[in-house]
Design an enzyme around this catalytic site. Sequence first.
Site, PDB file in Angstrom:
ATOM      1  N   GLU A 282       1.476  -2.543  -6.444  1.00 52.25           N
ATOM      2  CA  GLU A 282       1.866  -1.659  -5.625  1.00 52.25           C
ATOM      3  C   GLU A 282       0.679  -0.756  -5.061  1.00 52.25           C
ATOM      4  O   GLU A 282      -0.199  -0.147  -5.734  1.00 52.25           O
ATOM      5  CB  GLU A 282       2.741  -0.854  -6.101  1.00 52.25           C
ATOM      6  CG  GLU A 282       3.242   0.484  -5.430  1.00 52.25           C
ATOM      7  CD  GLU A 282       4.504  -0.083  -4.382  1.00 52.25           C
ATOM      8  OE1 GLU A 282       4.760  -1.234  -4.327  1.00 52.25           O
ATOM      9  OE2 GLU A 282       4.634   0.612  -3.472  1.00 52.25           O
ATOM     10  N   GLU A 313      -0.510   3.065   4.339  1.00 51.37           N
ATOM     11  CA  GLU A 313      -1.503   2.268   3.562  1.00 51.37           C
ATOM     12  C   GLU A 313      -1.703   0.791   4.091  1.00 51.37           C
ATOM     13  O   GLU A 313      -2.816   0.116   3.884  1.00 51.37           O
ATOM     14  CB  GLU A 313      -0.598   2.112   2.193  1.00 51.37           C
ATOM     15  CG  GLU A 313      -0.519   3.688   1.641  1.00 51.37           C
ATOM     16  CD  GLU A 313       0.563   3.496   0.532  1.00 51.37           C
ATOM     17  OE1 GLU A 313       0.691   4.431  -0.117  1.00 51.37           O
ATOM     18  OE2 GLU A 313       1.192   2.458   0.233  1.00 51.37           O
ATOM     19  N   ASP A 471       8.235   4.023  -4.709  1.00 55.57           N
ATOM     20  CA  ASP A 471       8.032   3.056  -6.063  1.00 55.57           C
ATOM     21  C   ASP A 471       9.207   2.510  -6.162  1.00 55.57           C
ATOM     22  O   ASP A 471       9.262   1.418  -6.732  1.00 55.57           O
ATOM     23  CB  ASP A 471       7.470   4.029  -7.114  1.00 55.57           C
ATOM     24  CG  ASP A 471       6.351   4.637  -6.916  1.00 55.57           C
ATOM     25  OD1 ASP A 471       5.249   4.040  -6.140  1.00 55.57           O
ATOM     26  OD2 ASP A 471       5.992   5.850  -7.460  1.00 55.57           O
TER      27      ASP A 471
HETATM   28  P1  ADP Z   1       5.869   8.144  -2.607  1.00 55.45           P
HETATM   29  O1  ADP Z   1       4.604   7.434  -2.752  1.00 55.45           O
HETATM   30  O2  ADP Z   1       5.977   9.257  -2.596  1.00 55.45           O
HETATM   31  O3  ADP Z   1       7.139   6.977  -3.101  1.00 55.45           O
HETATM   32  P2  ADP Z   1       5.769   6.311  -0.242  1.00 55.45           P
HETATM   33  O4  ADP Z   1       4.960   6.663   1.464  1.00 55.45           O
HETATM   34  O5  ADP Z   1       5.057   5.116  -0.759  1.00 55.45           O
HETATM   35  O6  ADP Z   1       5.877   7.553  -0.958  1.00 55.45           O
HETATM   36  O7  ADP Z   1       7.046   5.924  -0.026  1.00 55.45           O
HETATM   37  C1  ADP Z   1       8.015   6.917   1.042  1.00 55.45           C
HETATM   38  C2  ADP Z   1       9.017   5.959   1.507  1.00 55.45           C
HETATM   39  O8  ADP Z   1      10.375   6.441   1.099  1.00 55.45           O
HETATM   40  C3  ADP Z   1       9.331   5.728   2.875  1.00 55.45           C
HETATM   41  O9  ADP Z   1       8.539   4.522   3.226  1.00 55.45           O
HETATM   42  C4  ADP Z   1      10.842   5.647   3.230  1.00 55.45           C
HETATM   43  O10 ADP Z   1      11.148   4.027   3.080  1.00 55.45           O
HETATM   44  C5  ADP Z   1      11.366   6.121   1.976  1.00 55.45           C
HETATM   45  N1  ADP Z   1      12.074   7.618   2.290  1.00 55.45           N
HETATM   46  C6  ADP Z   1      11.341   8.931   2.655  1.00 55.45           C
HETATM   47  N2  ADP Z   1      12.404   9.727   2.884  1.00 55.45           N
HETATM   48  C7  ADP Z   1      13.514   9.125   2.869  1.00 55.45           C
HETATM   49  C8  ADP Z   1      14.689   9.572   3.094  1.00 55.45           C
HETATM   50  N3  ADP Z   1      15.114  10.841   3.460  1.00 55.45           N
HETATM   51  N4  ADP Z   1      15.995   8.699   2.883  1.00 55.45           N
HETATM   52  C9  ADP Z   1      15.683   7.399   2.505  1.00 55.45           C
HETATM   53  N5  ADP Z   1      14.486   6.836   2.285  1.00 55.45           N
HETATM   54  C10 ADP Z   1      13.342   7.539   2.570  1.00 55.45           C
END
Ligand code: ADP
Length: 495
Positions: A282, A313, A471
């Site tokens: 990841e 990323e 994650d």
């Molecule tokens: P983190 O490391 O905090 O998990 P990431 O950027 O890796 O953050 O992942 C965030 C992902 O979460 C986004 O790519 C999206 O697919 C998902 N996401 C964010 N907000 C929402 C939401 N409101 N509903 C559904 N999926 C979401």
Amino acid sequence: MEIADWETRYLEAVSNVREQLGNVQGVFVAYNSNVDAMKHIREEELKKLIGIIGQDKLRERIVEYPREIKDPVDFMARLIIAMRDGKAAEVPTYTTDIHEWLMDNLVFDSARMGGQAGIMSNLLVTLGVKNVITYVPWLSREQAEYFVDSPNLKHPVIENGKLILKHPKEAYDPQQKPKINWIIEFSKGMKFRCAGEEFEVPRDNRLIISSRPNWLRIDMSPEMYEQLPDIRESIDGAILAGYQMIKEEYEDGTTYRDYVQRAVSVIERLKGCNPQMRIHVEFTSIQNKVIRKALLTDIVKKHVTSLGLDTVEVANALNVLGYEELAYSVINKGENSIVSLYEGAVRLLKELELQRVHIHSLGFYICVVSKDHPLGADDQRQALLFASALAATQATLGSIKDLDDISVGLGVPVYDQGYDDLIELEKYLVRRGICTAEDFEDGCISADGHNLIIVPSKVVKDPVATVGIGDAISAGAFVALLAKMPKINICKITE
Ligand code: ADP
């Protein structure tokens, strides 16, 4: 295909994956777990802290823009900057002094499991995976408290020279200090005076102070490393994260090269004679380009089968691999950004010799799969849909407590905007003769044999929390694939 058809596919996928999850023997998850101390800061508290530090000192430090937190003035300067701009920021600290200062002067509202490996380990146990073997090089008593209570969750320890598995609460090192990150959230509309100016916070956001004490190492003891093959029989795959903790140089004269080498050796040990062992890394944002590049070209390339990442990323990864223009078009959210993302995913697949690249974004997930991956497009798609239902569940509820909660996520509608982006990519691929519209819906195989699987995701309008959703997406899709993988013990066959 219409949105309603996607909803049907969602229902089928979740029901199938749920039935199959019991096929997973186990997953090894390493390395980064920490405790997240959460604090929602209020106007009076901010005023008090500004008073303690003093306006003059703060004014100077804000101009200096500290890149790491060495003392409370650095902390307050970065907090004021983040609040002034309404921007999220993550700043490292290499001592535990700031933690003590924050405990004395602010105190957190709540604490929870943080770190990719910790979050994913807990999620897999909650989904019912039988053997989740989590490994944290810095497992402290405090850290152990944040792992879910379940006999399915285990941590390796060496006792009388032998590797045994115990729940983290029975496996921690009593001498080990905890790694505690602070997440300071602030709300839009908060007003404050600082350095002679009046500010109003333009957006809800957060400042993360990430703790990087000098004892932090992505590593394991020689005894544990030697006996790691003992766990191979009880796992089908591994999820590895946390390589961003690797530093270029250490006080004892070792460098990132030593830790990269050890990280590769651990992967080799996990695979052993079974080249089919699935290894997922990841990715995350890594500011240091030397480490970012070393992770991709020395750890991921050739050794890992699957890579998970978000859109920013993807751009960062492409950038250090020498594809600056493509990286630019990935983040430059123009009409063609979904096309650039697809092209970026293909570049990563080829360049890093992967079998699978999974990109998640708000609205759709793209996965490109090499022709030698053992599973077909239907299985790959179901894994993505299952992951999206999990993400929507987590966004709605804040956390997932039971696999049955997934019905909440299933009830969230497919995101229109993501569906429109999909159509954009479809038009592009059909125009270029890469695939037909029918192919696009069933998996789009390019001339050189890699397959594109793309799904529109379910997006929650007012999410309770968004930390750790990425994650959940990656771990959910990976474990769904493990559940579908043919079970051949290659080690036994070749013996
Ligand atoms: P983190 O490391 O905090 O998990 P990431 O950027 O890796 O953050 O992942 C965030 C992902 O979460 C986004 O790519 C999206 O697919 C998902 N996401 C964010 N907000 C929402 C939401 N409101 N509903 C559904 N999926 C979401």
